[in-house]
Write a protein that holds these residues in place. Structure first.
Motif, PDB file in Angstrom:
ATOM      1  N   UNK A  28     150.864  81.914  16.139  1.00 49.90           N
ATOM      2  CA  UNK A  28     150.949  83.265  17.232  1.00 49.90           C
ATOM      3  C   UNK A  28     151.659  82.413  19.005  1.00 49.90           C
ATOM      4  N   UNK A  29     152.594  80.801  18.559  1.00 54.18           N
ATOM      5  CA  UNK A  29     153.251  80.267  19.477  1.00 54.18           C
ATOM      6  C   UNK A  29     154.739  81.208  19.550  1.00 54.18           C
ATOM      7  N   UNK A  30     155.367  81.431  20.394  1.00 53.58           N
ATOM      8  CA  UNK A  30     156.868  82.008  20.484  1.00 53.58           C
ATOM      9  C   UNK A  30     157.102  80.177  21.369  1.00 53.58           C
ATOM     10  N   UNK A  31     157.769  79.655  20.072  1.00 49.83           N
ATOM     11  CA  UNK A  31     158.656  78.746  20.512  1.00 49.83           C
ATOM     12  C   UNK A  31     159.992  78.500  20.552  1.00 49.83           C
ATOM     13  N   UNK A  32     160.655  78.097  21.561  1.00 51.14           N
ATOM     14  CA  UNK A  32     162.481  78.224  21.375  1.00 51.14           C
ATOM     15  C   UNK A  32     163.356  76.923  20.814  1.00 51.14           C
ATOM     16  N   UNK A  33     164.571  77.125  21.244  1.00 48.93           N
ATOM     17  CA  UNK A  33     164.340  75.271  20.932  1.00 48.93           C
ATOM     18  C   UNK A  33     165.202  75.055  22.413  1.00 48.93           C
ATOM     19  N   UNK A  34     164.706  75.369  23.916  1.00 52.73           N
ATOM     20  CA  UNK A  34     165.361  74.770  24.218  1.00 52.73           C
ATOM     21  C   UNK A  34     164.741  75.771  25.678  1.00 52.73           C
TER      22      UNK A  34
END
Length: 86
Positions: A28-34
């Protein structure tokens, strides 16, 4: 990938995904590459669920379902991506 939106005269407008930021959903965590300048998360009816600035992740606390993530990276390039929360 291109997304088609309708402008005010009802003619299609093609918007390219110009940002190379990768979007992943883990627990449930939206993780971005930057780090991005802005990010917004909408449900399929267009209701805003989360929005933030200058982040690399969002603890979304979203229910199961399909959502649209829109973001603008630090270079001003944008991306729209559909995500699924299981």
């Amino acid at each position: 990938i291109f997304f088609v939106l309708l402008n005010t005269k009802f003619s299609p407008l093609l918007l390219p995904n110009t940002s190379g930021v990768e979007i992943n959903v883990i627990n449930n965590t939206i993780q971005l590459s930057e780090t991005v300048a802005t990010i917004s998360v909408y449900n399929t009816t267009g209701q805003l669920f989360a929005s933030n600035k200058n982040v690399a992740s969002i603890d979304s606390k979203l229910c199961k379902g399909i959502y649209m993530v829109t973001l603008t990276d630090l270079n001003g390039k944008s991306k729209i991506q559909k995500i699924a929360i299981n």
